[in-house]
Scaffold this active site. Structure first.
Site, PDB file in Angstrom:
ATOM      1  N   LYS A  69      45.993 -66.333  44.122  1.00 52.44           N
ATOM      2  CA  LYS A  69      47.174 -67.133  43.746  1.00 52.44           C
ATOM      3  C   LYS A  69      46.897 -68.553  44.237  1.00 52.44           C
ATOM      4  O   LYS A  69      47.125 -68.875  45.405  1.00 52.44           O
ATOM      5  CB  LYS A  69      48.419 -66.555  44.420  1.00 52.44           C
ATOM      6  CG  LYS A  69      49.728 -66.828  43.714  1.00 52.44           C
ATOM      7  CD  LYS A  69      50.161 -68.264  43.645  1.00 52.44           C
ATOM      8  CE  LYS A  69      50.710 -68.864  44.897  1.00 52.44           C
ATOM      9  NZ  LYS A  69      51.021 -70.321  44.703  1.00 52.44           N
TER      10      LYS A  69
ATOM     11  N   GLU B  39      50.217 -73.843  42.968  1.00 55.05           N
ATOM     12  CA  GLU B  39      50.719 -74.198  41.630  1.00 55.05           C
ATOM     13  C   GLU B  39      50.547 -75.688  41.345  1.00 55.05           C
ATOM     14  O   GLU B  39      50.643 -76.126  40.206  1.00 55.05           O
ATOM     15  CB  GLU B  39      52.189 -73.789  41.472  1.00 55.05           C
ATOM     16  CG  GLU B  39      53.182 -74.460  42.419  1.00 55.05           C
ATOM     17  CD  GLU B  39      53.284 -73.769  43.782  1.00 55.05           C
ATOM     18  OE1 GLU B  39      52.270 -73.263  44.297  1.00 55.05           O
ATOM     19  OE2 GLU B  39      54.404 -73.758  44.334  1.00 55.05           O
TER      20      GLU B  39
ATOM     21  N   GLU C  32      53.333 -81.897  62.338  1.00 51.73           N
ATOM     22  CA  GLU C  32      52.320 -82.146  61.309  1.00 51.73           C
ATOM     23  C   GLU C  32      52.905 -83.095  60.264  1.00 51.73           C
ATOM     24  O   GLU C  32      53.962 -82.818  59.700  1.00 51.73           O
ATOM     25  CB  GLU C  32      51.893 -80.840  60.631  1.00 51.73           C
ATOM     26  CG  GLU C  32      50.857 -81.086  59.546  1.00 51.73           C
ATOM     27  CD  GLU C  32      50.281 -79.806  58.938  1.00 51.73           C
ATOM     28  OE1 GLU C  32      51.066 -78.899  58.613  1.00 51.73           O
ATOM     29  OE2 GLU C  32      49.043 -79.737  58.781  1.00 51.73           O
TER      30      GLU C  32
ATOM     31  N   SER D 195      50.635 -73.935  55.003  1.00 57.09           N
ATOM     32  CA  SER D 195      51.425 -74.433  56.129  1.00 57.09           C
ATOM     33  C   SER D 195      51.754 -73.294  57.094  1.00 57.09           C
ATOM     34  O   SER D 195      51.777 -72.119  56.721  1.00 57.09           O
ATOM     35  CB  SER D 195      52.723 -75.049  55.608  1.00 57.09           C
ATOM     36  OG  SER D 195      53.478 -74.049  54.954  1.00 57.09           O
TER      37      SER D 195
ATOM     38  N   CYS E  26      43.564 -80.140  56.867  1.00 63.75           N
ATOM     39  CA  CYS E  26      44.012 -79.506  58.100  1.00 63.75           C
ATOM     40  C   CYS E  26      43.153 -79.928  59.284  1.00 63.75           C
ATOM     41  O   CYS E  26      43.507 -79.669  60.423  1.00 63.75           O
ATOM     42  CB  CYS E  26      43.999 -77.992  57.953  1.00 63.75           C
ATOM     43  SG  CYS E  26      42.343 -77.355  57.741  1.00 63.75           S
TER      44      CYS E  26
HETATM   45  P1  NAD Z   1      52.117 -74.414  51.526  1.00 64.87           P
HETATM   46  O1  NAD Z   1      52.255 -73.536  52.691  1.00 64.87           O
HETATM   47  O2  NAD Z   1      53.304 -75.125  51.018  1.00 64.87           O
HETATM   48  O3  NAD Z   1      51.551 -73.571  50.279  1.00 64.87           O
HETATM   49  C1  NAD Z   1      50.466 -72.677  50.418  1.00 64.87           C
HETATM   50  C2  NAD Z   1      50.636 -71.551  49.405  1.00 64.87           C
HETATM   51  O4  NAD Z   1      51.835 -70.848  49.693  1.00 64.87           O
HETATM   52  C3  NAD Z   1      50.739 -72.048  47.972  1.00 64.87           C
HETATM   53  O5  NAD Z   1      49.974 -71.207  47.151  1.00 64.87           O
HETATM   54  C4  NAD Z   1      52.227 -71.968  47.672  1.00 64.87           C
HETATM   55  O6  NAD Z   1      52.498 -71.667  46.330  1.00 64.87           O
HETATM   56  C5  NAD Z   1      52.710 -70.836  48.559  1.00 64.87           C
HETATM   57  N1  NAD Z   1      54.085 -71.031  49.057  1.00 64.87           N
HETATM   58  C6  NAD Z   1      54.703 -72.207  49.315  1.00 64.87           C
HETATM   59  N2  NAD Z   1      55.949 -71.982  49.792  1.00 64.87           N
HETATM   60  C7  NAD Z   1      56.100 -70.648  49.856  1.00 64.87           C
HETATM   61  C8  NAD Z   1      57.175 -69.791  50.278  1.00 64.87           C
HETATM   62  N3  NAD Z   1      58.311 -70.280  50.746  1.00 64.87           N
HETATM   63  N4  NAD Z   1      56.984 -68.457  50.213  1.00 64.87           N
HETATM   64  C9  NAD Z   1      55.827 -67.948  49.752  1.00 64.87           C
HETATM   65  N5  NAD Z   1      54.803 -68.708  49.321  1.00 64.87           N
HETATM   66  C10 NAD Z   1      54.922 -70.038  49.375  1.00 64.87           C
HETATM   67  O7  NAD Z   1      50.925 -75.435  51.850  1.00 64.87           O
HETATM   68  P2  NAD Z   1      50.432 -76.680  50.993  1.00 64.87           P
HETATM   69  O8  NAD Z   1      51.474 -77.748  51.041  1.00 64.87           O
HETATM   70  O9  NAD Z   1      49.918 -76.236  49.673  1.00 64.87           O
HETATM   71  O10 NAD Z   1      49.154 -77.125  51.851  1.00 64.87           O
HETATM   72  C11 NAD Z   1      49.248 -77.943  52.996  1.00 64.87           C
HETATM   73  C12 NAD Z   1      49.311 -77.122  54.262  1.00 64.87           C
HETATM   74  O11 NAD Z   1      48.183 -76.255  54.338  1.00 64.87           O
HETATM   75  C13 NAD Z   1      49.244 -77.984  55.519  1.00 64.87           C
HETATM   76  O12 NAD Z   1      50.148 -77.483  56.458  1.00 64.87           O
HETATM   77  C14 NAD Z   1      47.811 -77.805  56.000  1.00 64.87           C
HETATM   78  O13 NAD Z   1      47.614 -78.011  57.380  1.00 64.87           O
HETATM   79  C15 NAD Z   1      47.560 -76.384  55.612  1.00 64.87           C
HETATM   80  N6  NAD Z   1      46.140 -76.089  55.497  1.00 64.87           N
HETATM   81  C16 NAD Z   1      45.578 -75.383  56.506  1.00 64.87           C
HETATM   82  C17 NAD Z   1      44.228 -75.092  56.471  1.00 64.87           C
HETATM   83  C18 NAD Z   1      43.593 -74.338  57.592  1.00 64.87           C
HETATM   84  O14 NAD Z   1      42.428 -73.976  57.468  1.00 64.87           O
HETATM   85  N7  NAD Z   1      44.282 -74.059  58.679  1.00 64.87           N
HETATM   86  C19 NAD Z   1      43.447 -75.526  55.396  1.00 64.87           C
HETATM   87  C20 NAD Z   1      44.068 -76.241  54.367  1.00 64.87           C
HETATM   88  C21 NAD Z   1      45.421 -76.522  54.440  1.00 64.87           C
END
Ligand code: NAD
Length: 498
Positions: free
Chosen positions: A188, A191, A389, A241, A296
């Site tokens: 997944k 989006e 963050e 996140s 990240c």
């Molecule tokens: P996000 O958590 O908003 O989304 C990640 C995934 O979760 C997406 O596929 C999204 O569709 C899904 N999602 C979003 N909200 C959701 C919910 N309420 N319930 C279920 N699924 C949901 O993250 P983002 O904004 O796409 O990416 C940025 C974040 O990712 C930052 O916090 C960054 O630090 C983190 N990140 C961490 C790493 C790591 O290795 N630790 C690597 C890359 C990014």
């Protein structure tokens, strides 16, 4: 199948693209509901296409396809499975330019950053290709006539959920290890950036991956919940996140799955007066503002120990000299733009000084979401900009009097993804790295990403679950060891030969 939907843009100029369907059982399908969502090109703030907005039905269809393919794929020997990835590497190299422009258009990264992210994705595929050589040979005679052998068995149908910031690289943190070891997979993607993953699926098919081994279900929260709840899926990898990582960890773990969730970060760079001026100032700036701070591993806080003003002056020069749109890309969306701006405004209102100000920055001919490099001096560890963050091009400087004070601030932060120290003293470096509460530490390196075959993963609120995501830990996560103990000769004098 060759190059379905070629992405022909070879510049930053806005380019509309096809609708982004799901990929189930080796075929394109739109969501049964007919729902879709806009995919925005962040540089231009314009809709480049529509992505399928799927739900439970599509997850179930993808899992059924993956389950049917599992019996076929697991029976293929390692050495043959790996050939698919070997061919994939060649195809990714062939289409690297197209892939990089696609990443740039859907994510807003600069082209050179996108090229680098594709290259890192290819490195992950190389890691997968080398796995049979790295995991062979786990057997020994443990007693007279008794042999013990360990094999690494696939788990079954696995799933991955990925974020927006590295559309092709982060899926490839999971796929090589998971597929080479015989699992089938449902991805997944975010989006907000679904196209690169779809291109990857098309390349995998061209590389000879059997239909159903790799599937993509596009969509948002509903798809994630359906993956977490699905009883057939054996393991879930999540990157995103901390808020969502925790939700997925609890919900997917509740059904007995193996779950590993990488979350958000607040990375600290400690700079001491003996640090090399030029190397440190350019490195800190590259860490904070590369990928517009949307990674990240980005530096978020600089812990300035004592008199390091010449280094800060150097940083101001490097940051102010960056050409927005060429050396730094766009912010992913309007919501992120508002959040990042709010952090800067708030820190300023609380008494911190914005010494390089990226607010209101514009790029000619690109009407998207832009914030230039921003450095805020005089932040405290209690201010939101000092502890939360931000995930944007903002570096907060917290002034401290000693390395111990710096380490105490780093240690007190709930995240624990990365931390680094800049110094020319080996003892100081060792003192700090031994004390940081972070999974990935650096010395004179602002983005201490462990490259393959070393594993990637933070500590504390930056990770939920055991082990790491890439490298050999990734292989262990997507497999389970089977121990076979064998005794063929019932008497020492009786052998197959006599
Ligand atoms: P996000 O958590 O908003 O989304 C990640 C995934 O979760 C997406 O596929 C999204 O569709 C899904 N999602 C979003 N909200 C959701 C919910 N309420 N319930 C279920 N699924 C949901 O993250 P983002 O904004 O796409 O990416 C940025 C974040 O990712 C930052 O916090 C960054 O630090 C983190 N990140 C961490 C790493 C790591 O290795 N630790 C690597 C890359 C990014």
């Amino acid at each position: 199948m060759t190059n379905t939907f070629p992405f022909e843009a070879r510049s930053y100029a806005f380019s509309p693209y096809v609708d982004c369907p799901n990929w189930i059982g080796g075929a394109f399908t739109m969501a049964a509901s007919g729902r879709s969502m806009d995919v925005i090109n962040p540089r231009h703030g314009q809709v480049m296409g529509q992505v399928a907005d799927s739900g439970r039905a599509e997850v179930e269809a993808a899992v059924a396809a993956a389950q049917a393919a599992f019996e076929i794929w697991r029976a293929v020997p390692y050495k043959e499975r790996v050939q698919v990835l070997f061919r994939l590497k060649g195809l990714m190299e062939r289409d690297a330019e197209e892939l990089a422009w696609l990443v740039s258009h859907e994510n807003g990264k600069t082209y050179p950053e996108s090229v680098a992210s594709v290259a890192k994705g290819i490195e992950c595929v190389e890691m997968g290709v080398s796995l049979p050589n790295m995991v062979a040979g786990g057997q020994m005679d443990v007693s007279r006539g008794v042999n013990c052998e360990v094999t690494h068995e696939p788990l079954g149908v696995c799933a991955g959920i990925t974020p927006f910031n590295f559309p092709i690289m982060v899926p490839l943190w999971m796929l090589p290890q998971a597929l080479v070891s015989g699992n089938t997979f449902v991805l997944k993607p975010s989006e907000q950036v679904p196209y690169s993953a779809l291109k990857l699926a098309v390349l995998m098919k061209e590389a000879g991956l059997p239909d159903g081994v790799f599937n993509i279900v596009n969509g948002g929260k509903e798809v994630v919940e359906a993956i977490a709840d699905n009883e057939t899926i054996a393991a879930v990898g999540f990157v995103g996140s901390t808020k969502v990582a925790e939700i997925v960890y609890d919900r997917a773990g509740g059904t007995g799955k193996r779950v590993l969730c990488l979350g958000g970060a607040k990375n600290h760079l400690v700079v001491v007066p003996d640090a090399d001026l030029e190397m440190t100032s350019s490195n800190v700036v590259a860490s904070a503002f590369g990928c517009a701070g949307q990674r990240c591993m980005a530096a978020s806080v600089m812990l300035a120990v004592g008199p390091v003003d010449p280094i800060i002056e150097g940083m101001k020069g490097h940051a102010s000299g960056m050409t927005l749109g060429e050396e730094m890309g766009a912010i992913i969306n309007a919501e992120s733009y508002d959040r990042i701006t709010r952090y800067i405004d708030e820190a300023e209102a609380q008494g911190a000084k914005v010494i390089v100000d990226g607010r209101g920055a514009k790029v000619e001919g690109a009407d998207g979401y832009w914030i230039g490099p921003t450095i805020i001096d005089g932040v405290t560890a209690e201010m939101p900009a000092g502890k939360e963050e931000i995930f944007g091009p903002v570096l907060s400087i917290i002034r401290v009097n000693s390395v111990d004070e710096a380490i105490a601030i780093e240690n007190a932060n709930p995240y624990g993804n990365a931390a680094a120290i800049f110094t020319s003293n080996g003892g100081t470096a060792r003192y700090a790295t031994e004390r940081f509460r972070a999974g990935m530490c650096g010395v004179n390196i602002g983005v201490p990403v462990p490259r393959e075959p070393f594993s990637f993963g933070g500590w504390n609120d930056s990770k939920f679950g055991h082990g790491d995501m890439t490298g050999m830990d990734g292989f262990r996560f997507w497999t389970r060891p089977r121990k076979v103990t064998t005794k063929w000769a019932t008497q020492v004098d009786q052998t197959w030969m006599g």
